[in-house]
Design an enzyme around this catalytic site. Structure first.
Site, PDB file in Angstrom:
ATOM      1  N   GLY A  32      37.904  27.683  39.349  1.00  4.93           N
ATOM      2  CA  GLY A  32      38.892  28.578  40.366  1.00  4.93           C
ATOM      3  C   GLY A  32      38.376  28.586  41.684  1.00  4.93           C
ATOM      4  O   GLY A  32      37.430  27.754  42.205  1.00  4.93           O
ATOM      5  N   GLN A  33      39.110  29.025  42.494  1.00  5.96           N
ATOM      6  CA  GLN A  33      38.933  28.981  44.181  1.00  5.96           C
ATOM      7  C   GLN A  33      37.327  29.727  44.328  1.00  5.96           C
ATOM      8  O   GLN A  33      36.666  28.721  44.916  1.00  5.96           O
ATOM      9  CB  GLN A  33      39.896  29.950  44.807  1.00  5.96           C
ATOM     10  CG  GLN A  33      39.489  30.068  46.214  1.00  5.96           C
ATOM     11  CD  GLN A  33      40.503  31.263  46.988  1.00  5.96           C
ATOM     12  OE1 GLN A  33      41.224  30.928  47.770  1.00  5.96           O
ATOM     13  NE2 GLN A  33      40.137  32.603  46.753  1.00  5.96           N
ATOM     14  N   LYS A  36      40.681  45.309  35.388  1.00  2.00           N
ATOM     15  CA  LYS A  36      39.381  45.278  36.046  1.00  2.00           C
ATOM     16  C   LYS A  36      38.836  46.633  36.105  1.00  2.00           C
ATOM     17  O   LYS A  36      37.434  46.441  36.601  1.00  2.00           O
ATOM     18  CB  LYS A  36      40.097  44.708  37.393  1.00  2.00           C
ATOM     19  CG  LYS A  36      40.241  43.204  37.416  1.00  2.00           C
ATOM     20  CD  LYS A  36      38.912  42.296  37.588  1.00  2.00           C
ATOM     21  CE  LYS A  36      39.104  40.901  37.834  1.00  2.00           C
ATOM     22  NZ  LYS A  36      37.897  40.181  37.894  1.00  2.00           N
ATOM     23  N   THR A  94      37.878  44.283  42.308  1.00  2.00           N
ATOM     24  CA  THR A  94      38.827  43.731  43.124  1.00  2.00           C
ATOM     25  C   THR A  94      39.559  45.172  43.971  1.00  2.00           C
ATOM     26  O   THR A  94      39.439  46.094  43.419  1.00  2.00           O
ATOM     27  CB  THR A  94      40.186  43.047  42.321  1.00  2.00           C
ATOM     28  OG1 THR A  94      41.082  43.279  43.246  1.00  2.00           O
ATOM     29  CG2 THR A  94      40.166  43.710  41.073  1.00  2.00           C
ATOM     30  N   GLU A 126      42.240  45.864  44.093  1.00  2.00           N
ATOM     31  CA  GLU A 126      43.441  46.204  43.166  1.00  2.00           C
ATOM     32  C   GLU A 126      43.282  47.470  42.517  1.00  2.00           C
ATOM     33  O   GLU A 126      44.122  48.114  42.068  1.00  2.00           O
ATOM     34  CB  GLU A 126      44.072  45.135  42.327  1.00  2.00           C
ATOM     35  CG  GLU A 126      44.803  44.145  42.726  1.00  2.00           C
ATOM     36  CD  GLU A 126      46.453  44.331  43.149  1.00  2.00           C
ATOM     37  OE1 GLU A 126      46.816  45.022  42.359  1.00  2.00           O
ATOM     38  OE2 GLU A 126      46.879  44.207  44.160  1.00  2.00           O
ATOM     39  N   TYR A 141      46.466  44.153  35.184  1.00  2.00           N
ATOM     40  CA  TYR A 141      45.491  43.282  35.836  1.00  2.00           C
ATOM     41  C   TYR A 141      44.435  44.525  36.503  1.00  2.00           C
ATOM     42  O   TYR A 141      43.139  44.319  36.096  1.00  2.00           O
ATOM     43  CB  TYR A 141      45.864  42.453  36.961  1.00  2.00           C
ATOM     44  CG  TYR A 141      44.774  41.749  37.689  1.00  2.00           C
ATOM     45  CD1 TYR A 141      44.063  40.805  37.366  1.00  2.00           C
ATOM     46  CD2 TYR A 141      44.469  42.539  39.103  1.00  2.00           C
ATOM     47  CE1 TYR A 141      42.914  40.228  38.143  1.00  2.00           C
ATOM     48  CE2 TYR A 141      43.224  41.989  40.013  1.00  2.00           C
ATOM     49  CZ  TYR A 141      42.527  40.820  39.192  1.00  2.00           C
ATOM     50  OH  TYR A 141      41.632  40.549  40.242  1.00  2.00           O
ATOM     51  N   GLY A 190      34.410  30.805  35.626  1.00  2.00           N
ATOM     52  CA  GLY A 190      35.529  30.601  36.397  1.00  2.00           C
ATOM     53  C   GLY A 190      34.816  29.541  37.430  1.00  2.00           C
ATOM     54  O   GLY A 190      35.622  29.779  38.824  1.00  2.00           O
ATOM     55  N   LEU A 213      33.192  35.333  37.497  1.00  2.00           N
ATOM     56  CA  LEU A 213      34.284  35.288  38.431  1.00  2.00           C
ATOM     57  C   LEU A 213      35.680  34.897  37.317  1.00  2.00           C
ATOM     58  O   LEU A 213      36.709  34.850  38.073  1.00  2.00           O
ATOM     59  CB  LEU A 213      34.112  34.153  39.383  1.00  2.00           C
ATOM     60  CG  LEU A 213      32.788  34.026  40.273  1.00  2.00           C
ATOM     61  CD1 LEU A 213      33.039  32.896  41.366  1.00  2.00           C
ATOM     62  CD2 LEU A 213      32.740  35.335  40.851  1.00  2.00           C
TER      63      LEU A 213
END
Ligand code: NAP
Ligand code: GDD
Length: 358
Positions: free
Chosen positions: A13-14, A161, A133, A135, A157, A10, A86
């Site tokens: 990514g950010q 995870k 996460t 979440e 999602y 990842g 990530l």
């Protein structure tokens, strides 16, 4: 001292881009996995290649988390000291449309890395970080969520995870691996993906100001989130792997704001006053007060935010706020960036971007 080798999935990514910079500054050799893409996907890390100091310690490899062969080969070749996983299909809303794919990448993808470490007999050498996460908490079971709060995932999602969280713990306990979960609450930045709400707002407002768009369409503006800065959070990912023993940590600011608050403060940062009228799907924000010379594209009472039901999810996570007491104590965690600083950084970045594009 021998240079440490890190592998980041990842990396485009950010978080991957910030973590790569952070580790390079710490003198690591950094390897990243990038996917084949039909268009350019390395915008966030291009400046690393351009940096003479980093160039010779930065390597990219083609791979995909769902392709066990590619992942295993890369790990075999590099034999990293640390792996930061990530990579993910990281959009909660999209996961309802792509549940199978999301699960393949986020759940099986994580297993592919852990199993590669085990099969290559790198358990003693390679430390593993899993991007877990908030979440996982979904329908919250405690006012502030800590490492001891029960999970209640509410999306494909979050469920994917949850598997990744547990398989990380399973490999830690079963094979004595250093495998840790960083349970990070939302974190944003000017590099945030454009379809996540904070960036969608800062880009949307910047386009309105520059006369490129006239209105921003959003879903649940009453959702509450604990928003930090990605740059602060990647340091904690690294710290999680520097602990004496493998463990799981909550990283959060312990402050909570609504999406609506975030919108208001973005406008306020620009010196623009908005008012809300209507209810439910008819709720909207109008321009109330602004400097006409500074913002010639704006009009009095112009509607700048509307609600569109297509941005609501089949199952909403309304309310998240973390309790990061453990990280404060063990990792010496202290959030550095306030929501106001985050907003100013994101707004400045996007105003510049769309001023140029006008
Ligand atoms: P992001 O910007 O969406 O980046 C995701 C990265 O994963 C991208 O580099 C993407 O590549 C890559 N990727 C996606 N599918 C892949 C696959 N099949 N194989 C290899 N790479 C793949 O996400 P982020 O905000 O940096 O978040 C980083 C991680 O932290 C994610 O796992 C996310 O779920 C988790 N997380 C994020 C937050 C947050 O608030 N940001 C909070 C908690 C946890 P492309 O560039 O090619 O798309
Ligand atoms: N994306 C988006 N777009 N979200 C909206 C919109 C919209 O137009 N309107 C309202 N929202 C609400 C969402 O329903 C959600 O409640 C909140 O804004 C935040 O949405 P996102 O920014 O998409 O983030 P998220 O909280 O769903 O997920 C992010 O944070 C997680 C950590 O809690 C992602 O980065 C996940 O990968 C991460 O795990």
């Amino acid at each position: 001292m021998k240079k440490k080798k890190a592998l980041i999935t990842g990396i485009t990514g950010q978080d991957g881009s910030y973590l790569a910079e952070f580790l390079l500054k710490k003198n690591y050799t950094v390897h990243g996995i990038k996917r084949k893409s039909s268009s350019y996907n390395t915008d966030r890390i291009d400046q690393i290649y351009e940096n003479k100091k980093f160039k010779s310690r930065f390597f990219l490899h083609y791979g995909d988390l769902v392709d066990f062969g590619s992942i295993s080969e890369i790990i075999k070749e590099i034999k990293p000291d640390e792996i930061y996983n990530l990579a993910a299909q990281s959009h909660v809303g999209v996961s309802f449309k792509l549940p199978n794919y999301t699960t393949q990448v986020n759940a099986i993808g994580t297993l592919n890395i852990l199993d590669s470490i085990k099969k290559l007999k790198l358990e003693k050498k390679t430390k593993f970080y899993q991007a877990s996460t908030s979440e996982l908490f979904g329908e919250i079971q405690e006012k502030k969520q800590s490492e001891n709060t029960k999970f209640y995932p509410k999306s494909p999602y979050a469920s994917s995870k949850l598997f990744a969280y547990w398989i990380t713990k399973n490999y830690r306990e079963s094979y004595n691996m250093f495998a840790s979960n960083g349970i990070l609450f939302n974190h944003e930045s000017p590099r945030r993906g454009e379809t996540f709400v904070t960036r969608k707002i800062t880009i949307g407002i910047s386009k309105i100001i520059n006369g490129i768009d006239d209105c921003l369409y959003l879903g649940n503006i009453y959702a509450l989130r604990d928003w930090g800065h990605a740059k602060d959070y990647v340091e904690m990912c690294w710290k999680v792997l520097q602990c004496n023993k493998s463990d799981d940590f909550i990283i959060a600011t312990e402050k909570q704001y609504s999406v609506k608050f975030f919108i208001e403060k973005c406008f306020q940062y620009l010196g623009i006053k908005i008012v809300w009228v209507g209810k439910g799907l008819k709720e909207r924000a109008l321009i109330k007060k602004f400097d006409k010379q500074k913002y010639p594209k704006l009009k009095d009472r112009m509607v700048v935010v509307k609600i569109d039901k297509k941005y609501f999810r089949p199952n909403e996570v309304d309310n998240l706020i973390g309790n990061s007491t453990k990280a404060k104590k063990i990792l010496n965690w202290k959030p550095k960036t306030t929501i106001y600083k985050l907003i100013s950084e994101m707004m400045d970045n996007d105003l510049k971007l769309f001023n140029k594009k006008r």
